[in-house]
Structures are given as C-alpha cells and as structure tokens.
Design a protein around this motif. Structure first.
Motif, short mmCIF file in Angstrom:
data_model
loop_
_atom_site.label_atom_id
_atom_site.label_comp_id
_atom_site.label_asym_id
_atom_site.label_seq_id
_atom_site.Cartn_x
_atom_site.Cartn_y
_atom_site.Cartn_z
N UNK A 33 11.31 0.54 63.47
CA UNK A 33 11.43 -0.33 62.30
C UNK A 33 12.87 -0.22 61.82
N UNK A 34 13.47 -1.34 61.51
CA UNK A 34 14.86 -1.39 61.04
C UNK A 34 14.83 -1.64 59.54
N UNK A 35 15.49 -0.76 58.78
CA UNK A 35 15.52 -0.88 57.31
C UNK A 35 16.93 -1.16 56.84
N UNK A 36 17.08 -2.17 55.99
CA UNK A 36 18.39 -2.50 55.42
C UNK A 36 18.68 -1.58 54.24
N UNK A 37 19.72 -0.77 54.36
CA UNK A 37 20.14 0.10 53.27
C UNK A 37 21.02 -0.64 52.27
N UNK A 38 21.63 -1.73 52.72
CA UNK A 38 22.39 -2.66 51.88
C UNK A 38 22.07 -4.07 52.38
N UNK A 39 22.42 -5.11 51.63
CA UNK A 39 22.29 -6.46 52.20
C UNK A 39 23.04 -6.52 53.53
N UNK A 40 22.38 -6.97 54.59
CA UNK A 40 22.93 -6.80 55.93
C UNK A 40 22.76 -8.04 56.80
N UNK A 41 23.73 -8.24 57.69
CA UNK A 41 23.66 -9.24 58.75
C UNK A 41 23.53 -8.51 60.07
N UNK A 42 22.46 -8.81 60.81
CA UNK A 42 22.13 -8.07 62.03
C UNK A 42 21.88 -9.07 63.16
N UNK A 43 22.38 -8.73 64.35
CA UNK A 43 22.07 -9.50 65.55
C UNK A 43 21.26 -8.62 66.50
N UNK A 44 20.15 -9.16 66.98
CA UNK A 44 19.28 -8.48 67.94
C UNK A 44 19.42 -9.19 69.28
N UNK A 66 16.12 6.95 61.73
CA UNK A 66 16.87 8.00 61.04
C UNK A 66 18.37 7.94 61.24
N UNK A 67 18.85 6.97 62.03
CA UNK A 67 20.29 6.85 62.29
C UNK A 67 20.84 5.64 61.55
N UNK A 68 21.93 5.83 60.82
CA UNK A 68 22.56 4.75 60.07
C UNK A 68 23.50 3.98 60.98
N UNK A 69 23.38 2.65 60.97
CA UNK A 69 24.26 1.77 61.72
C UNK A 69 25.13 1.01 60.73
N UNK A 70 26.45 1.09 60.97
CA UNK A 70 27.43 0.44 60.12
C UNK A 70 28.02 -0.78 60.82
N UNK A 71 28.77 -1.62 60.10
CA UNK A 71 29.36 -2.80 60.74
C UNK A 71 30.20 -2.43 61.96
N UNK A 72 30.02 -3.19 63.04
CA UNK A 72 30.75 -2.93 64.27
C UNK A 72 30.04 -1.98 65.21
N UNK A 73 28.85 -1.52 64.86
CA UNK A 73 28.11 -0.59 65.72
C UNK A 73 26.92 -1.29 66.36
N UNK A 74 26.67 -0.93 67.62
CA UNK A 74 25.53 -1.44 68.37
C UNK A 74 24.69 -0.25 68.83
#
Length: 305
Positions: free
Chosen positions: A231-242, A213-221
């Motif tokens: 579960x992680x859902x892409x709200x836009x095309x996204x690049x993610x590092x785990x 339920x929390x939105x993560x934007x670029x530059x956020x960890x």
C-alpha cells in the motif's frame, strides 16, 4: 516488498532540469520501460526557450511523452505536427526508423511559463522492432480516469485496474498517473503472484510517499518485488507515476537507438550518418549529428534494501 531504490541523476539542460531514472547500473529496464526521464519542473521567463531538441532518429522503441504542466511541439518524419499539453499522450513508435524534433512553440516562448513532465522509451518486442513507424496522440478524455477520496488516477498507457487505455502499446504494460492528497492510501497494479505484471515500479515526481516503511522523495524510483502487494501512502500531497509490464528480452542502447541486435545498431548509425533517414517536414534545416561516441551519463546512485 522493494527490490531496489534508484535515485535519478539531475542534469541541467540549459534552464531546466531532467531527472534521469532508467537505465540505471543495477536496473536497466522495468518491464518494457528502457528509459525514463522527468523533465523539470522549471519556470521560464518570457523570451526564454524551454525545449529546443533538434531533429534526431530512433529505432526499435516507442516514445511516450506525458506532461503535468506546459507544452511541447512535436514534429516527425511522418509529417506529424502535434502539440502536447498536460494530461495528454504523444506516442511515437519508431520501429524500423523515424526522426523527430521537440521544441517550444514561439508563442509559448514569448509568454514564458512552466514545463514539467515525463518522457519514457518503451522497448518493442522482438517481432515488432522493424514495424512501420507511426504516431498517435490521445487527449485526456480518451484515457481512463478515476477520482475519489483525495485520489486522482489516470491510466496513461496499457492495462491496469480492469481498464485499458487507447494508447497503442505493443506488449503487456501499464503506466499510471496518481495525484494523491496527504494521507491517501492506494495500491499499485497487482504483481505476478496475483495475476498481474511481472515487473513494477513507483516513481515520485512531487511530494513524498511511504512504501513498506520506506519514504520515497521526488526523483526516486522504487522497484517492487514481483510478489509484493504494498500500500502506498502519501505523506504530503504527491504526484506519483506507476509503471511496469512484462519483460521483452535483453536490449542494447546506443545513443537514441534501441535494438536486440548489435548489427542493427550499426546499420542505424550508418543510415543516420549518410543522411538516409528523412527529416521532419517543416523542421528540416538542422539536425543532431551522429556522435562519435554516444553520450555517457555518470553512474546513477542505486541501493538495495
């Protein structure tokens, strides 16, 4: 499911920006990850230098460089000269001491281009802090990858999803690159309660994702709780590092040095100041002097949920 959100501090390094994520005031490490930078993205005009980091020393850690775009030329005191390009890994274990530089190749300066990528420091376990230094480079084809249904995943280092990367890690950890189409949903590596790693985090390099339920934007960890299985859902095309792993214990940082011992940091400072650490062959005409005091970054923004 989320213990803490960290906003990276953006710093201009003379033409390109770095988002500094770890260490943060309320969270110094995630597993063995003790330092995390997002370099760029930045576009460089022909004739403009992207990266020009003079030779400097490290102890007690491994550096992991991974690019989305562009190129960086690595040289070190072991005699290694190695360009890193997108989808590849430069892994350098400093151990008891190594010196390296990171620069833009003159041919790249002439043509210009983009730079975008990640650099992490991985703290070594206590028994490996004084290991002999070594360097390894890994092409994308050497790293386990998966692509289906709008998700591309690459295991950059460590173990995850039943796969193991060739990167020579020193303790249990994982580092995964995702490219997610809009609407894709995927799960991070399992947490402690499901037999996975004790500490995990999700970093958004591009786009926007939603976690619990929390939105993560670029530059956020987002640091995940140990028992969470989100579960992680892409709200836009996204690049993610785990990223994550098992803790290696308390570590001290002074400038580019990492150690479990304050005395060892003092010895490293003395060695560099006295010129007892060799410079990289082919890049030995200049170096970064030992600072009187290590650069202190302004506090990063952190907020609990």
């Amino acid at each position: 499911m989320i213990e803490l959100m960290i906003d990276g501090r953006t710093k201009d390094l003379g033409g390109f920006t770095v988002s500094r994520i770890l260490p943060a005031p309320r969270r110094r490490m995630v597993g063995p990850f003790i330092f995390l930078d997002h370099m760029g993205p930045a576009d460089f005009a022909p004739g403009q230098t992207a990266v020009n980091v003079r030779p400097h020393p490290h102890i007690g850690l491994s550096t992991l460089t991974y690019l989305f775009d562009g190129e960086i030329m690595h040289r070190d005191s072991l005699g290694v000269t190695q360009a890193i390009r997108p989808g590849e890994v430069n892994w350098m274990t400093a151990g008891k001491g190594v010196v390296h530089s990171e620069r833009t190749d003159p041919a790249r300066i002439a043509s210009g281009g983009r730079l975008d990528g990640m650099q992490a420091w991985i703290a070594l376990p206590t028994e490996s802090e004084e290991a002999d230094p070594f360097f390894s480079h890994h092409e994308g084809a050497e790293l386990p990858a998966y692509e289906q249904g709008g998700l591309f995943a690459r295991l950059v280092a460590g173990d995850a999803y039943g796969a193991k990367a060739a990167t020579p890690v020193s303790s249990p950890m994982f580092y995964v690159h995702w490219e997610m189409a809009q609407g894709v949903r995927a799960a991070p590596p399992k947490g402690k309660g499901s037999g996975g790693m004790s500490e995990r985090a999700v970093y958004v390099a591009k786009g926007m994702v939603e976690v619990d339920g929390h939105k993560l934007r670029p530059g956020q960890l987002a640091v995940l709780s140990a028992e969470a299985e989100p579960v992680i859902e892409a709200l836009h095309p996204s690049t993610v590092m785990l990223l994550g792993g098992e803790p290696v214990g308390e570590r001290l940082i002074w400038w580019n040095f990492v150690s479990s011992s304050k005395d060892r940091l003092e010895q490293a400072k003395a060695d560099w100041a006295a010129g007892r650490m060799a410079l990289p062959p082919g890049d030995d005409q200049e170096f970064i002097p030992l600072p009187e005091d290590p650069p202190v970054s302004p506090p990063q923004q952190t907020h609990p949920l």
